[in-house]
Write an enzyme that holds these catalytic residues in place. Structure first.
Site, short mmCIF file in Angstrom:
data_model
loop_
_atom_site.label_atom_id
_atom_site.label_comp_id
_atom_site.label_asym_id
_atom_site.label_seq_id
_atom_site.Cartn_x
_atom_site.Cartn_y
_atom_site.Cartn_z
N LYS A 23 11.29 -11.38 10.50
CA LYS A 23 10.92 -10.74 11.77
C LYS A 23 9.63 -9.91 11.60
O LYS A 23 8.71 -10.03 12.39
CB LYS A 23 12.06 -9.81 12.25
N ARG A 58 11.19 -8.98 -2.00
CA ARG A 58 10.27 -8.44 -0.98
C ARG A 58 9.45 -7.28 -1.53
O ARG A 58 9.94 -6.42 -2.24
CB ARG A 58 11.08 -7.96 0.23
N ARG A 112 11.58 -1.89 -1.54
CA ARG A 112 12.42 -0.98 -0.77
C ARG A 112 13.73 -0.70 -1.51
O ARG A 112 14.30 -1.60 -2.11
CB ARG A 112 12.71 -1.56 0.61
N ARG A 130 24.15 -5.15 4.15
CA ARG A 130 23.36 -5.29 5.39
C ARG A 130 23.62 -6.63 6.07
O ARG A 130 23.63 -6.71 7.29
CB ARG A 130 21.87 -5.11 5.07
P1 ADP Z 1 15.57 -5.39 7.71
O1 ADP Z 1 14.60 -5.98 8.67
O2 ADP Z 1 15.34 -5.81 6.33
O3 ADP Z 1 16.99 -5.53 8.12
P2 ADP Z 1 14.84 -2.79 8.74
O4 ADP Z 1 13.58 -2.30 8.15
O5 ADP Z 1 14.82 -3.33 10.12
O6 ADP Z 1 15.43 -3.82 7.69
O7 ADP Z 1 15.94 -1.64 8.72
C1 ADP Z 1 16.19 -0.85 7.56
C2 ADP Z 1 17.34 0.11 7.85
O8 ADP Z 1 16.96 1.01 8.91
C3 ADP Z 1 18.62 -0.55 8.35
O9 ADP Z 1 19.44 -1.02 7.28
C4 ADP Z 1 19.27 0.62 9.12
O10 ADP Z 1 19.83 1.58 8.24
C5 ADP Z 1 18.06 1.28 9.77
N1 ADP Z 1 17.76 0.70 11.11
C6 ADP Z 1 16.65 0.01 11.48
N2 ADP Z 1 16.71 -0.35 12.77
C7 ADP Z 1 17.90 0.09 13.24
C8 ADP Z 1 18.57 0.00 14.49
N3 ADP Z 1 18.01 -0.63 15.54
N4 ADP Z 1 19.79 0.58 14.61
C9 ADP Z 1 20.37 1.22 13.57
N5 ADP Z 1 19.80 1.33 12.36
C10 ADP Z 1 18.57 0.78 12.17
P1 ADP Z 2 12.79 -9.11 8.19
O1 ADP Z 2 11.79 -8.21 8.88
O2 ADP Z 2 13.42 -10.08 9.13
O3 ADP Z 2 13.79 -8.35 7.39
P2 ADP Z 2 10.54 -9.86 6.46
O4 ADP Z 2 9.46 -10.28 7.39
O5 ADP Z 2 10.42 -8.52 5.83
O6 ADP Z 2 11.98 -10.02 7.16
O7 ADP Z 2 10.65 -10.99 5.34
C1 ADP Z 2 11.56 -10.86 4.24
C2 ADP Z 2 10.90 -11.39 2.96
O8 ADP Z 2 10.74 -12.81 3.08
C3 ADP Z 2 9.51 -10.82 2.68
O9 ADP Z 2 9.37 -10.67 1.29
C4 ADP Z 2 8.57 -11.91 3.22
O10 ADP Z 2 7.33 -11.93 2.51
C5 ADP Z 2 9.37 -13.18 2.94
N1 ADP Z 2 9.13 -14.24 3.94
C6 ADP Z 2 8.85 -14.10 5.27
N2 ADP Z 2 8.71 -15.30 5.88
C7 ADP Z 2 8.92 -16.24 4.90
C8 ADP Z 2 8.92 -17.68 4.89
N3 ADP Z 2 8.68 -18.39 5.99
N4 ADP Z 2 9.18 -18.30 3.72
C9 ADP Z 2 9.43 -17.58 2.58
N5 ADP Z 2 9.45 -16.23 2.53
C10 ADP Z 2 9.19 -15.56 3.67
#
Ligand code: ADP
Ligand code: ADP
Length: 214
Positions: A13, A127, A160, A171
């Site tokens: 995302k 990541r 992270r 998660r």
């Molecule tokens: P990822 O995309 O890898 O799931 P995020 O960066 O979106 O991680 O979120 C990291 C952490 O921040 C989540 O595990 C949660 O603790 C908190 N968080 C982010 N967005 C939300 C949300 N919309 N509601 C509740 N907690 C959130």
């Molecule tokens: P989210 O925000 O949904 O948690 P991220 O954009 O942070 O996901 O992506 C998670 C990890 O996967 C990052 O290390 C990113 O560089 C990698 N990644 C993203 N898109 C791809 C893809 N199409 N193929 C392989 N790895 C990817």
């Protein structure tokens, strides 16, 4: 265009949101990035959020809703907004529905990015993250040009604290329990388009843009 990217942690995302927001002049709002900024600045919200985030649990809905509402207000200067990581519960989605109704700003697209669970684990545990500009990289799949340094900001990249195998598993479970029902919520509004998040990053951007034309 007002758009939400939905999908489990690691679906891509954040990676896609940065690209699509740039192309379409959208305000990119990542709830995770905003929370990490609040923590860095040691604000009241940042302090309240930190334990939840470190455990991989969700931050309470009332805190998230107030935080996101104040940011969505700023979308007027753009061609729309792109939400990434929010809403993550049905209560958050309902709160967002109410806000958008009151502002007469319709949500146009909800794009769900699908990636198999094994690939999610590989992606999250490799990541790399830029704490300055929020860009993400991957040690193997999407490495920066210079190892350990952000291509965009030149800052050192970090891993992270919530990208360990244990916290990632928690998660992913929370996603299934609390966030998957958000997809059903938007299905009922006829807004959801699903794209495969497996493959080349540029190809996936094209799939998302295409899904928003339908
Ligand atoms: P990822 O995309 O890898 O799931 P995020 O960066 O979106 O991680 O979120 C990291 C952490 O921040 C989540 O595990 C949660 O603790 C908190 N968080 C982010 N967005 C939300 C949300 N919309 N509601 C509740 N907690 C959130
Ligand atoms: P989210 O925000 O949904 O948690 P991220 O954009 O942070 O996901 O992506 C998670 C990890 O996967 C990052 O290390 C990113 O560089 C990698 N990644 C993203 N898109 C791809 C893809 N199409 N193929 C392989 N790895 C990817």
């Amino acid at each position: 265009m007002n758009l939400i990217l939905l999908g489990p942690p690691g679906a891509g995302k954040g990676t896609q949101a940065v690209r699509i927001a740039e192309r379409k002049n959208l305000l990119h709002l990542s709830s995770g990035d905003i929370l990490r900024e609040e923590r860095k600045a040691k604000t009241e919200l940042g302090l309240q959020a930190q334990d939840y985030m470190d455990r991989g649990a969700l931050v309470p809905d009332d805190l998230i809703l107030a935080m996101m509402m104040s940011h969505i207000e700023k979308a007027g200067a753009y061609a729309g907004f792109l939400l990434d990581g929010f809403p993550r519960t049905v209560a958050q989605a309902e709160g967002l529905d109410d806000l958008l109704k009151s502002k007469k700003t319709p949500l146009e697209h909800v794009v769900k990015i699908d990636v198999p669970r094994d690939a999610l684990l590989d992606r999250l545990t490799g990541r790399l993250y830029c704490p300055k500009c929020g860009r993400t990289y991957h040690t193997k799949f999407s490495p920066p040009k210079e190892p350990g340094v952000c291509d965009n900001s030149g800052e050192p990249l970090i891993r992270r604290a919530d990208d360990t195998v244990e916290v990632v598993s928690e998660r992913l479970e929370i996603y299934e329990r609390q966030t998957a029902p958000v997809v059903d919520h938007y299905e009922r509004q006829g807004l959801v388009r699903t794209v495969s998040g497996v493959g080349n990053i540029n190809q996936i951007s094209e799939r998302i843009i295409e899904a928003c034309r339908e």
